[in-house]
Structure formats: structure tokens, C-alpha cells
Motif scaffolding. Structure first.
Motif, PDB file in Angstrom:
ATOM      1  N   UNK A  16       5.698   2.955  -5.174  1.00  0.00           N
ATOM      2  CA  UNK A  16       4.439   2.249  -4.973  1.00  0.00           C
ATOM      3  C   UNK A  16       4.592   0.781  -5.395  1.00  0.00           C
ATOM      4  N   UNK A  17       5.261   0.557  -6.515  1.00  0.00           N
ATOM      5  CA  UNK A  17       5.454  -0.815  -7.014  1.00  0.00           C
ATOM      6  C   UNK A  17       6.267  -1.660  -6.023  1.00  0.00           C
ATOM      7  N   UNK A  18       7.359  -1.125  -5.513  1.00  0.00           N
ATOM      8  CA  UNK A  18       8.158  -1.927  -4.570  1.00  0.00           C
ATOM      9  C   UNK A  18       7.365  -2.184  -3.287  1.00  0.00           C
ATOM     10  N   UNK A  19       6.506  -1.227  -2.925  1.00  0.00           N
ATOM     11  CA  UNK A  19       5.705  -1.395  -1.706  1.00  0.00           C
ATOM     12  C   UNK A  19       4.733  -2.561  -1.844  1.00  0.00           C
ATOM     13  N   UNK A  20       4.165  -2.738  -3.026  1.00  0.00           N
ATOM     14  CA  UNK A  20       3.291  -3.894  -3.242  1.00  0.00           C
ATOM     15  C   UNK A  20       4.116  -5.163  -3.428  1.00  0.00           C
ATOM     16  N   UNK A  21       5.209  -5.058  -4.144  1.00  0.00           N
ATOM     17  CA  UNK A  21       6.074  -6.223  -4.363  1.00  0.00           C
ATOM     18  C   UNK A  21       6.573  -6.774  -3.027  1.00  0.00           C
ATOM     19  N   UNK A  22       6.974  -5.894  -2.135  1.00  0.00           N
ATOM     20  CA  UNK A  22       7.544  -6.299  -0.845  1.00  0.00           C
ATOM     21  C   UNK A  22       6.502  -6.388   0.273  1.00  0.00           C
ATOM     22  N   UNK A  23       5.242  -6.253  -0.098  1.00  0.00           N
ATOM     23  CA  UNK A  23       4.128  -6.388   0.846  1.00  0.00           C
ATOM     24  C   UNK A  23       4.156  -5.349   1.967  1.00  0.00           C
ATOM     25  N   UNK A  24       4.613  -4.145   1.630  1.00  0.00           N
ATOM     26  CA  UNK A  24       4.556  -3.025   2.572  1.00  0.00           C
ATOM     27  C   UNK A  24       3.151  -2.417   2.583  1.00  0.00           C
ATOM     28  N   UNK A  25       2.423  -2.602   1.481  1.00  0.00           N
ATOM     29  CA  UNK A  25       1.050  -2.116   1.364  1.00  0.00           C
ATOM     30  C   UNK A  25       0.124  -3.307   1.151  1.00  0.00           C
ATOM     31  N   UNK A  26      -1.067  -3.193   1.675  1.00  0.00           N
ATOM     32  CA  UNK A  26      -2.092  -4.232   1.567  1.00  0.00           C
ATOM     33  C   UNK A  26      -2.760  -4.138   0.189  1.00  0.00           C
ATOM     34  N   UNK A  27      -2.706  -5.222  -0.568  1.00  0.00           N
ATOM     35  CA  UNK A  27      -3.288  -5.253  -1.917  1.00  0.00           C
ATOM     36  C   UNK A  27      -4.806  -5.269  -1.921  1.00  0.00           C
ATOM     37  N   UNK A  28      -5.426  -5.532  -0.794  1.00  0.00           N
ATOM     38  CA  UNK A  28      -6.873  -5.716  -0.759  1.00  0.00           C
ATOM     39  C   UNK A  28      -7.657  -4.417  -0.584  1.00  0.00           C
ATOM     40  N   UNK A  29      -6.946  -3.308  -0.428  1.00  0.00           N
ATOM     41  CA  UNK A  29      -7.656  -2.037  -0.221  1.00  0.00           C
ATOM     42  C   UNK A  29      -6.800  -0.862  -0.702  1.00  0.00           C
ATOM     43  N   UNK A  30      -7.480   0.256  -0.867  1.00  0.00           N
ATOM     44  CA  UNK A  30      -6.792   1.491  -1.254  1.00  0.00           C
ATOM     45  C   UNK A  30      -5.881   1.936  -0.107  1.00  0.00           C
ATOM     46  N   UNK A  31      -4.663   2.359  -0.436  1.00  0.00           N
ATOM     47  CA  UNK A  31      -3.765   2.819   0.638  1.00  0.00           C
ATOM     48  C   UNK A  31      -4.240   4.147   1.232  1.00  0.00           C
ATOM     49  N   UNK A  32      -3.934   4.340   2.488  1.00  0.00           N
ATOM     50  CA  UNK A  32      -4.279   5.614   3.144  1.00  0.00           C
ATOM     51  C   UNK A  32      -3.203   6.656   2.817  1.00  0.00           C
ATOM     52  N   UNK A  33      -3.527   7.892   3.072  1.00  0.00           N
ATOM     53  CA  UNK A  33      -2.569   8.979   2.875  1.00  0.00           C
ATOM     54  C   UNK A  33      -1.313   8.725   3.705  1.00  0.00           C
TER      55      UNK A  33
END
Length: 170
Positions: A16-33
Motif C-alpha cells: 500500500x505504501x509503495x502504491x501511494x509513493x509511486x502514485x499507483x493509488x489516488x491519495x484523494x479518495x479511499x481505494x476500491x477493492x
């Protein structure tokens, strides 16, 4: 600079941390399943992968981002710290290394989900708990990643260990 996120298995909170660090996940909302389950190596690593460094890419500043699962070891991260410090002293390494512990962000559902899914191979119970835990902890993980990036810029040491205990859910 090299970032190495670490946690127990290297397959949930660190991912999860690398996904936010590398911008794979959007920081502005809860991730989907689906977003959670599609992350690289999310809930895929096994006991034999502990201690293995996995490279996930470079961030917007060209810094390399890795994950390592440390299991129950209390010596893996200090050992890697000592190794990288020695390589710096011998002038064999010139990149700053940041070890950032993501374990404090792990909520109870993720703990039990990891035990059920990775430990006991009961995915139908474990995976929904992992997803619930990832959704519960996403804001805290984002804060940890931002703290890690900030500490890497402010601390002038060549090798840094962040235990991140301040991110522990109370």
C-alpha cells in the motif's frame, strides 16, 4: 535515493505504501477493492520471500522504491542498516537509503486477514479482511509515506531507519 518500505510479510501495508509513493493509488479518495487487489504483489508473497528485496519502480524524483518483508526478525533491518552503512564508509555506495516501517499502520482486520490468507491459506475469509484493513488504513499510510519523503529530505544521514511508531492506531 532508495526507499525501502518494510513490514511483516512485505505484501500488504508495504505494498500500500509503495502504491501511494509511486502514485499507483489516488491519495484523494479511499481505494476500491479492485484497485487494492490489483496492486503488485498485494497478498501474493509467501514465507520464503521474507528478506527478499522487491523493486517496484522509481518515483517522480527518480528515487528507487523497494519493499522487504522482515517476518518476526528483529535483526534484518538493523543488519541491512549496518551493511549499507559499511558500503557508504567504503565508498561502494553513494545513495541515501531510507528504511520505513509500515507495520504501525496495520489495523486489526489486516492483521487477521493476513494470518488467514497468507498463513492459513483461507482466502475467502482473509481477503475481505485485507481489503477492509487497506480501506481503513489508507489515510494513515498516506501520512506515513509523506512523513517518509519529508524525513528523507530533512535528515542528512546516509542511512535512515524510520520506526514510524507515531502512526500506530490507538
Amino acid at each position: 535515493m532508495i526507499y525501502i518500505y518494510n513490514c511483516y510479510g512485505g505484501t500488504h501495508s508495504s505494498i500500500q505504501a509503495i502504491a501511494y509513493h509511486l502514485k499507483m493509488l489516488d491519495e484523494t479518495r479511499e481505494p476500491t477493492k479492485d484497485e487494492i487487489l490489483k496492486l503488485p504483489n498485494f497478498n501474493k508473497l509467501v514465507y520464503g520471500n521474507r528478506g527478499e528485496l522487491f523493486y517496484y519502480g522509481s518515483d517522480e524524483d527518480g528515487n528507487k522504491v523497494y519493499v522487504v518483508g522482515r517476518g518476526r526478525s528483529k535483526v534484518l533491518i538493523p543488519g541491512l542498516y549496518n551493511l549499507t552503512s559499511m558500503l557508504h564508509k567504503e565508498k561502494l555506495l553513494n545513495e541515501k537509503i531510507i528504511f520505513s516501517n509500515t507495520s504501525p499502520t496495520v489495523p486489526l482486520p489486516m492483521t487477521f486477514g493476513g494470518l488467514l490468507s497468507r498463513g492459513l491459506k483461507i482466502d475467502f475469509l482473509g481477503v475481505p479482511l485485507l481489503v477492509k484493513g487497506a480501506k481503513q488504513s489508507y489515510k494513515n499510510v498516506i501520512k506515513l509515506v509523506n512523513h517518509t519523503k519529508k524525513a528523507s529530505k530533512e535528515d542528512k544521514s546516509e542511512v535512515i531507519i524510520l520506526d514510524n511508531k507515531e502512526f500506530k492506531k490507538k
